[in-house]
Design a protein around this motif. Structure first.
Motif, mmCIF file in Angstrom:
data_model
loop_
_atom_site.group_PDB
_atom_site.id
_atom_site.type_symbol
_atom_site.label_atom_id
_atom_site.label_comp_id
_atom_site.label_asym_id
_atom_site.label_seq_id
_atom_site.Cartn_x
_atom_site.Cartn_y
_atom_site.Cartn_z
ATOM 1 N N THR A 38 15.065 97.402 28.534
ATOM 2 C CA THR A 38 15.371 98.284 29.668
ATOM 3 C C THR A 38 16.851 98.639 29.725
ATOM 4 N N SER A 39 17.713 97.726 29.279
ATOM 5 C CA SER A 39 19.153 98.021 29.307
ATOM 6 C C SER A 39 19.553 98.996 28.200
ATOM 7 N N ARG A 40 18.655 99.281 27.271
ATOM 8 C CA ARG A 40 18.915 100.268 26.217
ATOM 9 C C ARG A 40 18.243 101.611 26.512
ATOM 10 N N GLY A 41 17.556 101.689 27.653
ATOM 11 C CA GLY A 41 16.982 102.962 28.059
ATOM 12 C C GLY A 41 15.480 103.058 27.980
ATOM 13 N N PHE A 42 14.798 101.980 27.574
ATOM 14 C CA PHE A 42 13.340 101.964 27.572
ATOM 15 C C PHE A 42 12.812 101.595 28.961
ATOM 16 N N ALA A 43 11.648 102.122 29.311
ATOM 17 C CA ALA A 43 10.870 101.574 30.417
ATOM 18 C C ALA A 43 9.878 100.578 29.820
ATOM 19 N N VAL A 44 9.524 99.541 30.582
ATOM 20 C CA VAL A 44 8.580 98.521 30.108
ATOM 21 C C VAL A 44 7.478 98.357 31.143
ATOM 22 N N LEU A 45 6.236 98.322 30.677
ATOM 23 C CA LEU A 45 5.088 98.022 31.526
ATOM 24 C C LEU A 45 4.445 96.747 31.011
ATOM 25 N N ASP A 46 4.514 95.684 31.795
ATOM 26 C CA ASP A 46 3.955 94.380 31.436
ATOM 27 C C ASP A 46 2.611 94.246 32.152
ATOM 28 N N VAL A 47 1.512 94.334 31.402
ATOM 29 C CA VAL A 47 0.189 94.543 32.002
ATOM 30 C C VAL A 47 -0.568 93.226 32.184
ATOM 31 N N ASN A 48 -1.101 93.032 33.393
ATOM 32 C CA ASN A 48 -2.074 91.974 33.652
ATOM 33 C C ASN A 48 -3.464 92.622 33.668
ATOM 34 N N TYR A 49 -3.958 92.934 32.487
ATOM 35 C CA TYR A 49 -5.225 93.645 32.332
ATOM 36 C C TYR A 49 -6.395 92.809 32.851
ATOM 37 N N GLY A 50 -7.532 93.462 33.051
ATOM 38 C CA GLY A 50 -8.737 92.734 33.423
ATOM 39 C C GLY A 50 -8.995 91.610 32.440
ATOM 40 N N GLY A 51 -9.211 90.410 32.956
ATOM 41 C CA GLY A 51 -9.302 89.225 32.108
ATOM 42 C C GLY A 51 -8.123 88.304 32.327
ATOM 43 N N SER A 52 -7.081 88.819 32.977
ATOM 44 C CA SER A 52 -5.894 88.006 33.260
ATOM 45 C C SER A 52 -6.177 87.055 34.425
ATOM 46 N N THR A 53 -5.381 86.018 34.520
ATOM 47 C CA THR A 53 -5.531 85.057 35.602
ATOM 48 C C THR A 53 -4.552 85.373 36.729
ATOM 49 N N GLY A 54 -4.857 84.819 37.909
ATOM 50 C CA GLY A 54 -4.028 85.045 39.081
ATOM 51 C C GLY A 54 -4.672 85.966 40.092
ATOM 52 N N TYR A 55 -5.845 86.531 39.733
ATOM 53 C CA TYR A 55 -6.513 87.498 40.606
ATOM 54 C C TYR A 55 -7.963 87.104 40.880
ATOM 55 N N GLY A 56 -8.300 85.844 40.661
ATOM 56 C CA GLY A 56 -9.642 85.360 40.919
ATOM 57 C C GLY A 56 -10.523 85.337 39.685
ATOM 58 N N ARG A 57 -11.614 84.552 39.777
ATOM 59 C CA ARG A 57 -12.526 84.388 38.641
ATOM 60 C C ARG A 57 -13.216 85.699 38.271
ATOM 61 N N GLU A 58 -13.560 86.528 39.258
ATOM 62 C CA GLU A 58 -14.234 87.790 38.953
ATOM 63 C C GLU A 58 -13.344 88.698 38.114
ATOM 64 N N TYR A 59 -12.067 88.778 38.451
ATOM 65 C CA TYR A 59 -11.141 89.598 37.660
ATOM 66 C C TYR A 59 -11.001 89.009 36.258
ATOM 67 N N ARG A 60 -10.952 87.675 36.194
ATOM 68 C CA ARG A 60 -10.827 86.997 34.903
ATOM 69 C C ARG A 60 -12.043 87.278 34.025
ATOM 70 N N GLN A 61 -13.225 87.393 34.645
ATOM 71 C CA GLN A 61 -14.455 87.578 33.884
ATOM 72 C C GLN A 61 -14.721 89.036 33.517
ATOM 73 N N ARG A 62 -13.845 89.937 33.913
ATOM 74 C CA ARG A 62 -14.016 91.328 33.474
ATOM 75 C C ARG A 62 -14.004 91.434 31.946
ATOM 76 N N LEU A 63 -13.368 90.470 31.314
ATOM 77 C CA LEU A 63 -13.234 90.533 29.860
ATOM 78 C C LEU A 63 -14.434 89.927 29.134
ATOM 79 N N ASP A 64 -15.319 89.238 29.870
ATOM 80 C CA ASP A 64 -16.478 88.615 29.224
ATOM 81 C C ASP A 64 -17.337 89.684 28.556
ATOM 82 N N GLY A 65 -17.503 89.574 27.242
ATOM 83 C CA GLY A 65 -18.251 90.552 26.480
ATOM 84 C C GLY A 65 -17.513 91.850 26.244
ATOM 85 N N ASN A 66 -16.284 91.945 26.747
ATOM 86 C CA ASN A 66 -15.562 93.222 26.714
ATOM 87 C C ASN A 66 -14.154 93.126 26.147
ATOM 88 N N TRP A 67 -13.863 92.057 25.411
ATOM 89 C CA TRP A 67 -12.530 91.977 24.807
ATOM 90 C C TRP A 67 -12.407 93.080 23.749
#
Length: 652
Positions: A438-467
């Motif tokens: 970012t200090s060199r002029g890039f923007a960065v998007l750090d993604v907590n995609y479906g399957g990530s933790t911290g948003y409940g088991r249902e959000y975590r299980q979005r990735l089941d069968g769908n990785w």
């Protein structure tokens, strides 16, 4: 202060150099209390990634405990951690080179307490049974004829280290042995293929016999569809644990039936918040007892971590004010708590807090580099629309450098980061590697995609069968969301990730047309190869994420980028450890050769002596600068400082 100068994004000169990052940054492990002394582990890139136990005395002096030639690191589950335990000034630790357990008193050389095994016997997650003068720990045995190592709970006699007894066996995995305060009961977690510990675990408790063996094992909680995390005993011998039985990892207590009253499992504080984490490594903790009825705990909501005090009698939770947004591993004793913490502007640190006054003292920072806030991008937690009418989460970092502005009308290039795991999460904690961009002029998007933790088991299980689908869609949709809002240049968007994040990266570059370039760090390109040739801990991970193998071989082929290289039409740079047992080097090398033959710009940067994740300073530097150099050649900007080039095949 001088006026900022106009310069193309990517070409901004930054004080956050790769040399600064690797020379001034260390990794910090969870702290442990031993009376008035505090211990933690430091991972030092400048020492070849060596892990060193450090000790802080009551008068504030900090010194190394681990002598040169020793590396405190276990290879159980390959990812390790839970590599040392301490009591009364005596440390027991696992040494990386030979995987033996060692005993070390202060100012003495470590002495081995387990027999030589050529690294075939590995130990982790030790506790001390003072009453019987022994260690109890997880052992992973690679010495047998079985197609995979055998995991057990064992005891090691500290007076006769040849006396090693198997206490519990028969399950595929074990963790978290915990003795009751009176030493009469042992609790532990176990699980079996194809579950991972965040899918389903069991909490057991057994009586400890006079001879140290176990009897009357009792299943307390858990199962194939309930994840139990961090069992503990209160000072008065009540069992506590974290469970996701109601979608969120919350705290529970198990009380045995009383003569006049009901017993059983009771929730302590029902919240739409996570008091647990995916157990990728040993020794993880999110709560600790300050007193018999008082817990100091951490929990996360919407990607932000909090510190709190929980009254176990009333269930009242009171947040403890801190400046941190990423908090873990609290350890409390005698009116104080030590924990790991960081924020958007504060690096990960070991912090000591006085619980009576709230006064905090930073004992050690991952970096002592002081960066002017004019060069620091503060992340913004965002939600954005994704497939099937759902919402996904990410942290957005706009470019930031007080010395530069972009030319009128120019939007910054975007780097999308896909975290590893894939069951895991990114955090908002200070990260010099992100600020490098970012200090060199890039923007960065750090993604907590479906399957990530911290948003409940249902959000975590979005990735089941769908990785390879949900994670890819979320990364692509996050990038398109920013481009549509005019925050980034939609024609200069790249994606990068390591391990499972490398797989997401390669899928995004192969099966979507959102990104113009990418970087794979030890990423998976062939799911079949991963299913056939990986370590025990993850050998059945894909059953849930993809499908059982070989029964659903068709899906494995369908979602493997290596089989669809004809669809790949943009440049990629690969970084790979040559001793990686999780994702072997051939997965990257096959892709590299195919891309070369297709005439696409491609670079391959292998590292001798590195495994799954890079630990040596010179290699971390090479990755940062090499990836930046790669994009500079593709996106048409000139770096402000000289960077060692990487060889890029087919670059015109």
């Amino acid at each position: 202060m001088t006026q900022p100068q106009v310069a193309p994004t990517g070409a901004w000169k930054s004080p956050i150099t790769s040399d600064l990052i690797v020379s001034e940054t260390i990794g910090l492990g969870a702290a442990r209390l031993d009376g008035q002394y505090i211990y933690w582990v430091e991972m030092r890139p400048t020492e070849g990634g060596r892990n060193v136990i450090v000790r802080r005395t009551p008068d504030g002096k900090i010194s190394d405990v681990t002598p040169s030639g020793f590396n405190v690191r276990t290879r159980v589950h390959e990812y390790g951690c839970g590599s040392f335990v301490i009591a009364d000034g005596i440390i027991y630790f696992s040494n990386f080179a030979d995987q033996r357990l060692y005993k070390q008193s202060l100012n003495t050389e470590p002495e081995p307490i387990t027999p030589p095994s050529d690294g075939n016997l590995r130990y982790a997650d030790s506790i001390i049974d003072r009453q019987r003068e022994r260690l109890i720990c997880v052992r992973e045995d690679h010495s047998g004829d079985s197609h995979e190592p055998v995991n057990t709970l064992v005891s090691i006699n500290l007076k006769n280290s040849a006396d090693i007894q198997v206490l519990v066996k028969g399950n595929d995995f074990y963790s978290s042995p915990r003795l009751s305060p009176d030493g009469d009961k042992l609790a532990w977690l176990c699980w079996n293929h194809p579950n991972m510990p965040w899918d389903g675990t069991q909490l057991w408790v057994a009586q400890v016999q006079e001879d140290g063996s176990l009897a009357e094992p009792e299943l307390v909680a858990g199962g194939d569809n309930e994840s139990i995390f961090q069992p503990e005993w209160s000072p008065n011998g009540v069992r506590y644990f974290v469970s996701d039985r109601t979608n969120w990892w919350n705290l529970y207590r198990f009380s045995p039936p009383l003569l006049r009253g009901a017993g059983g499992i009771e929730p302590l504080c029902n919240m739409a918040a996570e008091f647990g984490q995916p157990q990728w490594v040993f020794g993880m903790s999110n709560y600790t007892f300050e007193a018999e009825n008082s817990i100091i705990c951490t929990y996360t909501q919407n990607g932000i971590w909090h510190l709190a005090r929980l009254d176990t009698s009333s269930g009242k939770l009171v947040e403890i004010d801190t400046p941190y947004t990423d908090i873990s591993s609290p350890q409390a004793a005698a009116g104080r708590v030590v924990f790991s913490a960081g924020s958007a502007t504060e690096p990960t640190s070991v912090v000591l807090m006085d619980l009576a006054t709230g006064e905090m003292q930073v004992l050690r920072r991952a970096t002592e580099v002081a960066i002017d806030s004019g060069y620091l991008s503060v992340p913004q937690a965002i939600e954005f629309p994704t497939e099937n009418g759902l919402t996904a989460h990410a942290f957005f970092y706009p470019p930031k450098n007080r010395d530069y502005i972009a030319p009128d009308g120019e939007k910054p290039p975007l780097l999308v980061r896909s975290h590893g795991g894939p069951t895991g999460a990114t955090s908002s904690s200070f990260n010099l590697k992100i600020q490098y961009w970012t200090s060199r002029g890039f923007a960065v998007l750090d993604v907590n995609y479906g399957g990530s933790t911290g948003y409940g088991r249902e959000y975590r299980q979005r990735l089941d069968g769908n990785w390879g689908i949900v994670d890819v869609d979320d990364c692509a949709n996050g990038a398109k969301y920013l481009a549509e809002k005019g925050l980034v240049d939609g024609n200069r968007m790249a994606i990068a990730g390591g391990s499972a994040g490398g797989y997401t990266t390669l899928c995004a570059l192969t099966f979507r047309d959102t990104f113009k370039a990418g970087a794979s760090y030890y990423g998976v390109s062939d799911l079949e190869a991963l299913a056939k040739d990986t370590h025990k801990f993850e050998s059945r991970y894909l059953d849930r994420l993809i499908g059982p193998y070989p029964e659903r071989q068709d899906i494995y082929i369908e979602r493997s980028p290596v089989h669809y290289t004809e669809r790949l039409s943009c440049p990629v740079i690969f970084f790979q450890g040559l001793e990686d047992k999780v994702v072997p080097p051939n997965q990257a090398e096959i892709m590299v050769e195919v891309l070369k033959k297709k005439g696409l710009p491609v670079a391959y940067v292998p590292f001798e002596g590195e495994q799954h994740g890079f630990r040596r300073a010179e290699n971390i530097k090479r990755c940062l600068d090499g990836e930046f150099y790669f994009y500079s050649r593709l996106f048409g900007f000139e770096p402000a400082e000289a960077i060692a080039p990487v060889a890029i095949a087919n670059l015109t």
